[in-house]
Motif scaffolding. Structure first.
Motif, PDB file in Angstrom:
ATOM      1  N   GLN A 398     -14.743  22.575  30.799  1.00 17.46           N
ATOM      2  CA  GLN A 398     -16.154  22.845  30.505  1.00 17.46           C
ATOM      3  C   GLN A 398     -16.877  21.570  30.099  1.00 17.46           C
ATOM      4  O   GLN A 398     -17.996  21.291  30.571  1.00 17.46           O
ATOM      5  N   VAL A 399     -16.255  20.796  29.220  1.00 16.31           N
ATOM      6  CA  VAL A 399     -16.861  19.545  28.751  1.00 16.31           C
ATOM      7  C   VAL A 399     -17.060  18.586  29.928  1.00 16.31           C
ATOM      8  O   VAL A 399     -18.126  17.976  30.081  1.00 16.31           O
ATOM      9  N   ILE A 400     -16.048  18.463  30.766  1.00 14.49           N
ATOM     10  CA  ILE A 400     -16.135  17.580  31.934  1.00 14.49           C
ATOM     11  C   ILE A 400     -17.276  18.015  32.843  1.00 14.49           C
ATOM     12  O   ILE A 400     -18.042  17.185  33.365  1.00 14.49           O
ATOM     13  N   SER A 401     -17.420  19.324  33.040  1.00 13.41           N
ATOM     14  CA  SER A 401     -18.489  19.851  33.883  1.00 13.41           C
ATOM     15  C   SER A 401     -19.858  19.526  33.310  1.00 13.41           C
ATOM     16  O   SER A 401     -20.787  19.162  34.049  1.00 13.41           O
ATOM     17  N   LEU A 402     -20.004  19.632  31.998  1.00 14.28           N
ATOM     18  CA  LEU A 402     -21.294  19.343  31.360  1.00 14.28           C
ATOM     19  C   LEU A 402     -21.649  17.868  31.463  1.00 14.28           C
ATOM     20  O   LEU A 402     -22.816  17.500  31.638  1.00 14.28           O
ATOM     21  N   VAL A 403     -20.637  16.987  31.372  1.00 17.14           N
ATOM     22  CA  VAL A 403     -20.884  15.558  31.559  1.00 17.14           C
ATOM     23  C   VAL A 403     -21.323  15.291  32.995  1.00 17.14           C
ATOM     24  O   VAL A 403     -22.276  14.551  33.249  1.00 17.14           O
ATOM     25  N   GLY A 404     -20.628  15.929  33.946  1.00 17.92           N
ATOM     26  CA  GLY A 404     -20.976  15.750  35.352  1.00 17.92           C
ATOM     27  C   GLY A 404     -22.364  16.235  35.682  1.00 17.92           C
ATOM     28  O   GLY A 404     -23.045  15.676  36.554  1.00 17.92           O
ATOM     29  N   ALA A 405     -22.826  17.277  34.976  1.00 12.20           N
ATOM     30  CA  ALA A 405     -24.156  17.836  35.226  1.00 12.20           C
ATOM     31  C   ALA A 405     -25.245  17.073  34.467  1.00 12.20           C
ATOM     32  O   ALA A 405     -26.429  17.408  34.573  1.00 12.20           O
ATOM     33  N   GLY A 406     -24.837  16.060  33.694  1.00 12.41           N
ATOM     34  CA  GLY A 406     -25.812  15.281  32.949  1.00 12.41           C
ATOM     35  C   GLY A 406     -26.291  15.942  31.671  1.00 12.41           C
ATOM     36  O   GLY A 406     -27.254  15.472  31.051  1.00 12.41           O
ATOM     37  N   LYS A 407     -25.634  17.009  31.242  1.00 11.38           N
ATOM     38  CA  LYS A 407     -26.057  17.708  30.026  1.00 11.38           C
ATOM     39  C   LYS A 407     -25.411  17.129  28.773  1.00 11.38           C
ATOM     40  O   LYS A 407     -25.846  17.421  27.658  1.00 11.38           O
ATOM     41  N   LEU A 408     -24.344  16.345  28.950  1.00  9.80           N
ATOM     42  CA  LEU A 408     -23.700  15.642  27.848  1.00  9.80           C
ATOM     43  C   LEU A 408     -23.413  14.212  28.287  1.00  9.80           C
ATOM     44  O   LEU A 408     -23.050  13.979  29.441  1.00  9.80           O
ATOM     45  N   THR A 409     -23.575  13.266  27.389  1.00  8.09           N
ATOM     46  CA  THR A 409     -23.056  11.930  27.627  1.00  8.09           C
ATOM     47  C   THR A 409     -21.583  11.923  27.201  1.00  8.09           C
ATOM     48  O   THR A 409     -21.110  12.865  26.555  1.00  8.09           O
ATOM     49  N   THR A 410     -20.863  10.863  27.536  1.00  7.90           N
ATOM     50  CA  THR A 410     -19.461  10.784  27.122  1.00  7.90           C
ATOM     51  C   THR A 410     -19.342  10.806  25.599  1.00  7.90           C
ATOM     52  O   THR A 410     -18.460  11.466  25.042  1.00  7.90           O
ATOM     53  N   LYS A 411     -20.252  10.122  24.925  1.00 12.84           N
ATOM     54  CA  LYS A 411     -20.227  10.115  23.464  1.00 12.84           C
ATOM     55  C   LYS A 411     -20.460  11.517  22.896  1.00 12.84           C
ATOM     56  O   LYS A 411     -19.762  11.956  21.978  1.00 12.84           O
ATOM     57  N   LEU A 412     -21.452  12.216  23.436  1.00 17.69           N
ATOM     58  CA  LEU A 412     -21.728  13.573  22.964  1.00 17.69           C
ATOM     59  C   LEU A 412     -20.573  14.508  23.313  1.00 17.69           C
ATOM     60  O   LEU A 412     -20.248  15.414  22.536  1.00 17.69           O
ATOM     61  N   ALA A 413     -19.952  14.282  24.464  1.00 19.91           N
ATOM     62  CA  ALA A 413     -18.825  15.123  24.872  1.00 19.91           C
ATOM     63  C   ALA A 413     -17.673  14.991  23.891  1.00 19.91           C
ATOM     64  O   ALA A 413     -17.017  15.979  23.542  1.00 19.91           O
ATOM     65  N   ARG A 414     -17.433  13.784  23.418  1.00 17.34           N
ATOM     66  CA  ARG A 414     -16.368  13.580  22.440  1.00 17.34           C
ATOM     67  C   ARG A 414     -16.683  14.303  21.125  1.00 17.34           C
ATOM     68  O   ARG A 414     -15.799  14.860  20.482  1.00 17.34           O
ATOM     69  N   GLN A 415     -17.950  14.302  20.751  1.00 15.71           N
ATOM     70  CA  GLN A 415     -18.339  15.037  19.548  1.00 15.71           C
ATOM     71  C   GLN A 415     -18.128  16.543  19.736  1.00 15.71           C
ATOM     72  O   GLN A 415     -17.716  17.240  18.801  1.00 15.71           O
TER      73      GLN A 415
END
Length: 500
Positions: A398-415
């Protein structure tokens, strides 16, 4: 106190003088819906003494009934371990008096196990193949759980009282017993770990157990003895009980080799006893080890023989999934991994997690990047196995998908991952609660870009002079102003437009 503070022989010296002989007994809880001989539930984490009934409480007149699914899954494990399946096997009573066994006997199998004479081929860290011979895999019931109160270690030593939870009593267990493992030498600890790791992967793949060592659904007893180099007679063995991690299996074998060698070299005698693994990597004396005669085995008069006709066994064989070593060969080819890369993933306990993440929608490269770097670091910080870190492959996907869709940056994804691991909820809940989603307000981002450009005229001048690589500081300032929530691509685009 650490293991290094005990009176141990140097490991290299042990190998010069002694050969280790190992035997491993692995207990696997089956996750059937009901217990092995009664209808109580088996769900982990239920309130203490809530999953109970007259049979598992040992009440007078209560009669056991065999769980057919438990028998089927025992056969499935036996087949996957290349065992012969007995057409007829029997349950016996193993008699002993201890608070974790309400009946004062355990229903197990003794001289007529359901599966016997098998093997499991494993691979050591450097790719060396090793075959572990299987003596038997037999059915039995688990015991109650004792919680020791008042001590400092959570173990019976030093405790002032013990609490009994009968929920676990009667849960189906398969005990898998190896034949003596000889000739491993310096690699004995590694062989032990690799075998348990391979066995854990196997039962998880079969779908018969979650094999959570940290929760006790897979437990290891390690038997070890030493014999002088050049002799053939086995020494006296000790049995280290209830080891609950792969690392601990390796440490327990190594410690016992060094401890026993020192005792023997100093003219002492090894006692046949059980020992308890300690978190510092050592083992501690338990009780004298009983022999089979001490348990006074006899056929359980309340249970008939278990029949496994050849036709049924072959039907079960057709349900076996793609076994781990076959799947690994396919995955290695499909993902174009080298032998070393595949071994690293397996040794880290990451391969199955990565596969499940890919099955949930991620690409192999993205899944590998998350599990072998950030999640592994989190597991190391917490001192737990990778699969017990607190986040699932589905959530990582899910996190990877959100990063790919531009809804999370890598930094936000880690949070977001940090929040899930911390128990704050599922991915969406953590993102909402922490306000992590990427800012899409063009006006707010443009204002932050304008402010950053105004505060850095020297960078603007260098850029217009032809050095287009200097905008990193501008991007950093914008990301700081938006608390890391701006889309970096959008920020770069706006900067380029304004400096053009």
């Amino acid at each position: 106190m650490t293991a290094a503070m005990y009176d141990l022989m140097d490991f290299d010296e042990v190998l010069e003088k002694f050969d280790p002989v190992m035997g491993l007994e692995v207990h696997v809880e089956l996750h059937t819906e009901t217990k092995m001989f009664s209808g109580s539930g088996t769900n982990f984490g239920a309130d203490p003494n809530s999953n109970v009934d007259p049979v598992c409480l040992g009440l007078p007149g209560a009669l056991p009934v065999v769980n057919a699914k438990g028998v089927e899954w025992a056969i499935k494990i036996g087949l996957a371990l290349n065992c012969k399946i007995a057409e007829s096997s029997r349950f016996a009573r193993k008699n002993y008096f201890y608070p974790d066994q309400p009946k004062n006997y355990q229903i197990s199998q003794y001289d007529e196990p359901i599966a016997y004479d098998g093997y499991l081929d494993i691979e050591l860290d450097d790719g060396t193949p090793w075959r572990v011979e299987i003596e038997r895999a037999h059915m039995e019931e688990d015991t109650a759980k004792l919680t020791h109160i008042g001590g400092t270690s959570g173990r019976i030593s030093g405790a002032t009282k013990s609490l009994v939870d009968v929920n676990r009593a009667g849960i189906p267990l398969i005990e898998i017993v190896t034949k003596p493992i000889e000739g491993a030498g310096e690699r004995a600890p590694e062989v032990a770990r690799a075998y348990v790791s391979a066995l854990r992967d196997l039962v998880k793949t079969l779908g018969v157990s979650d094999a959570r060592m940290d929760q006790g659904s897979m437990r290891v007893d390690s038997n070890l003895s030493l014999r002088r180099v050049g002799t053939t007679e086995f020494g006296t063995r000790t049995e280290t009980k209830n080891i609950n991690s792969l690392r601990s299996v390796e440490q327990a074998v190594r410690f016992e080799m060094q401890r026993q060698a020192r005792v023997l070299e100093d003219g002492g005698v090894i006692d046949q006893e059980t020992r308890h693994y300690q978190e510092d990597g050592s083992t501690k004396k338990g009780r004298p080890k009983e022999t089979a005669e001490d348990y006074r085995y006899f056929n359980d008069p309340d249970l008939p023989p278990v029949f496994a006709p050849a036709e049924w066994v072959e039907e079960i064989r057709t349900t076996l999934p793609e076994l781990p070593w076959i799947r690994r060969a396919r995955i290695q080819k499909d993902w174009q991994l080298s032998d070393a890369e595949m071994r690293d993933l397996v040794n880290a306990g990451a391969l199955d997690l990565i596969i499940e993440t890919v099955e949930a929608g991620s690409t192999p490269d993205e899944a590998r990047a998350w599990w072998v770097s950030y999640i592994t670091a989190k597991a190391n910080e917490a001192g737990v196995e990778l699969d017990a870190v607190g986040i699932t492959p589905r959530q990582i996907a899910q996190v990877i998908s959100l990063v790919g869709a531009g809804k999370l940056t890598t930094k936000l994804a880690r949070q977001a991952v940090d929040g899930v691991i911390a128990g704050e909820g599922d991915v969406a809940e953590v993102i909402a609660a922490r306000g992590l989603e990427v800012v899409r307000d063009d006006g707010a981002i443009e204002a932050a870009v304008d402010e950053a450009l105004a505060a850095n005229p020297d960078i603007v001048e260098k850029y217009r002079a032809g050095n287009t690589k200097v905008t990193g500081a501008i991007v950093g300032a914008v990301m700081k102003a938006t608390r890391g929530k701006a889309d970096p691509q959008q920020v770069n685009k706006l900067i380029a437009e304004k400096l053009a």
